[in-house]
Design a protein around this motif. Structure first.
Motif, short mmCIF file in Angstrom:
data_model
loop_
_atom_site.label_atom_id
_atom_site.label_comp_id
_atom_site.label_asym_id
_atom_site.label_seq_id
_atom_site.Cartn_x
_atom_site.Cartn_y
_atom_site.Cartn_z
N LEU A 221 16.89 -20.49 -16.68
CA LEU A 221 16.24 -21.72 -16.23
C LEU A 221 14.74 -21.55 -16.04
O LEU A 221 13.97 -22.50 -16.22
CB LEU A 221 16.87 -22.20 -14.93
CG LEU A 221 18.37 -22.50 -14.98
CD1 LEU A 221 18.87 -22.91 -13.61
CD2 LEU A 221 18.67 -23.58 -16.00
N ALA A 222 14.33 -20.36 -15.66
CA ALA A 222 12.90 -20.09 -15.42
C ALA A 222 12.66 -18.60 -15.55
O ALA A 222 13.53 -17.79 -15.24
CB ALA A 222 12.49 -20.57 -14.05
N GLU A 223 11.46 -18.24 -15.99
CA GLU A 223 11.05 -16.84 -16.08
C GLU A 223 9.67 -16.69 -15.47
O GLU A 223 8.85 -17.60 -15.55
CB GLU A 223 11.00 -16.36 -17.53
CG GLU A 223 12.34 -16.03 -18.13
CD GLU A 223 12.21 -15.39 -19.49
OE1 GLU A 223 12.22 -14.15 -19.55
OE2 GLU A 223 12.10 -16.14 -20.47
N ASP A 224 9.42 -15.52 -14.88
CA ASP A 224 8.13 -15.29 -14.26
C ASP A 224 7.86 -13.79 -14.22
O ASP A 224 8.78 -12.98 -14.08
CB ASP A 224 8.12 -15.85 -12.84
CG ASP A 224 6.73 -15.98 -12.27
OD1 ASP A 224 5.74 -15.91 -13.04
OD2 ASP A 224 6.61 -16.15 -11.04
N LEU A 225 6.58 -13.41 -14.37
CA LEU A 225 6.16 -12.04 -14.13
C LEU A 225 5.75 -11.96 -12.67
O LEU A 225 4.90 -12.75 -12.22
CB LEU A 225 4.98 -11.66 -15.02
CG LEU A 225 5.32 -11.26 -16.44
CD1 LEU A 225 4.04 -11.01 -17.24
CD2 LEU A 225 6.19 -10.03 -16.46
N LEU A 226 6.34 -11.05 -11.94
CA LEU A 226 6.07 -10.97 -10.50
C LEU A 226 4.86 -10.09 -10.22
O LEU A 226 4.74 -8.99 -10.76
CB LEU A 226 7.29 -10.40 -9.77
CG LEU A 226 8.57 -11.20 -9.88
CD1 LEU A 226 9.71 -10.47 -9.16
CD2 LEU A 226 8.40 -12.59 -9.32
N ALA A 227 3.99 -10.57 -9.36
CA ALA A 227 2.89 -9.76 -8.86
C ALA A 227 3.48 -8.72 -7.92
O ALA A 227 4.57 -8.91 -7.36
CB ALA A 227 1.88 -10.63 -8.13
N ALA A 228 2.79 -7.61 -7.73
CA ALA A 228 3.32 -6.52 -6.90
C ALA A 228 3.71 -7.00 -5.50
O ALA A 228 4.74 -6.60 -4.97
CB ALA A 228 2.29 -5.40 -6.80
N GLY A 229 2.91 -7.87 -4.92
CA GLY A 229 3.20 -8.37 -3.58
C GLY A 229 4.40 -9.29 -3.50
O GLY A 229 4.96 -9.52 -2.43
N VAL B 168 7.28 -8.81 -5.37
CA VAL B 168 8.52 -8.12 -5.75
C VAL B 168 9.45 -7.96 -4.55
O VAL B 168 10.64 -8.28 -4.63
CB VAL B 168 8.21 -6.75 -6.40
CG1 VAL B 168 9.49 -5.95 -6.62
CG2 VAL B 168 7.47 -6.95 -7.71
N GLY B 169 8.95 -7.45 -3.43
CA GLY B 169 9.78 -7.22 -2.25
C GLY B 169 10.45 -8.48 -1.74
O GLY B 169 11.68 -8.51 -1.59
N PRO B 170 9.69 -9.55 -1.46
CA PRO B 170 10.32 -10.78 -0.99
C PRO B 170 11.30 -11.38 -2.00
O PRO B 170 12.34 -11.92 -1.63
CB PRO B 170 9.14 -11.73 -0.75
CG PRO B 170 7.97 -10.84 -0.53
CD PRO B 170 8.23 -9.63 -1.37
N HIS B 171 10.99 -11.27 -3.29
CA HIS B 171 11.85 -11.84 -4.32
C HIS B 171 13.21 -11.13 -4.37
O HIS B 171 14.27 -11.77 -4.36
CB HIS B 171 11.16 -11.76 -5.68
CG HIS B 171 11.62 -12.77 -6.66
ND1 HIS B 171 12.81 -12.66 -7.32
CD2 HIS B 171 11.07 -13.94 -7.07
CE1 HIS B 171 12.97 -13.71 -8.10
NE2 HIS B 171 11.92 -14.49 -7.97
N ILE B 172 13.18 -9.80 -4.39
CA ILE B 172 14.43 -9.04 -4.42
C ILE B 172 15.18 -9.20 -3.11
O ILE B 172 16.42 -9.27 -3.11
CB ILE B 172 14.15 -7.56 -4.77
CG1 ILE B 172 13.67 -7.46 -6.22
CG2 ILE B 172 15.40 -6.71 -4.56
CD1 ILE B 172 13.32 -6.06 -6.68
N ALA B 173 14.47 -9.30 -2.00
CA ALA B 173 15.14 -9.51 -0.71
C ALA B 173 15.91 -10.83 -0.71
O ALA B 173 17.05 -10.89 -0.22
CB ALA B 173 14.12 -9.48 0.43
N ARG B 174 15.33 -11.89 -1.26
CA ARG B 174 16.04 -13.17 -1.34
C ARG B 174 17.26 -13.07 -2.24
O ARG B 174 18.32 -13.63 -1.95
CB ARG B 174 15.10 -14.27 -1.85
CG ARG B 174 14.15 -14.80 -0.80
CD ARG B 174 13.44 -16.06 -1.26
NE ARG B 174 12.75 -15.91 -2.54
CZ ARG B 174 11.49 -15.50 -2.67
NH1 ARG B 174 10.79 -15.18 -1.61
NH2 ARG B 174 10.95 -15.41 -3.87
N ALA B 175 17.12 -12.37 -3.37
CA ALA B 175 18.25 -12.21 -4.29
C ALA B 175 19.38 -11.41 -3.62
O ALA B 175 20.56 -11.74 -3.77
CB ALA B 175 17.80 -11.54 -5.58
#
Length: 127
Positions: A79-87, A89-96
């Protein structure tokens, strides 16, 4: 631990990104958590695909330049793709991972804690 510690996940991943292994280690260590789907890298004559992991509705892969790509996947449709900035990555994986805990229940929290301990060990001392 009685619940999922979102802040610890975010903080530990953030620290591990600057350590040996970087984002590749972060992706690899969470592949052992129940419910995380690991797709090995494919190498072919004309095409190749990097190793991927899927945590909940999010698929992560390491790009050729060392950044982390995230794709929101539902029923095998991106549905969506994004390149994650270093800052991010942590919050994104934590939500997943929180999504995974909500689906599988608190029985997988010790596995997440074990993965975090590996990252904390690899990130070195914090002053």
């Amino acid at each position: 631990m009685t619940g999922f510690d979102h802040e610890r996940v975010r903080r530990t991943i953030g620290a591990a990104l600057g350590g040996p292994g970087g984002v590749g280690l972060v992706v690899k260590v969470f592949s052992a958590v129940p419910g995380v789907i690991l797709t090995p890298a494919r190498r072919g004559f004309l095409r190749s695909q990097p190793e991927r992991i899927q945590i909940g509705d999010w698929r992560y892969e390491l790009t050729a330049d060392g950044r982390l790509s995230a794709a929101h996947v539902v029923n095998d449709i991106v549905l969506a793709e994004d390149l994650l900035a270093a800052g991010a990555v942590g919050p994104h994986i934590a939500r997943a991972l929180a999504q995974l805990v909500n689906g599988y229940g608190p029985t997988i929290i010790p596995n997440i804690d074990a993965a975090l301990e590996v990252l904390e060990t690899g990130a070195g001392p914090r002053f």
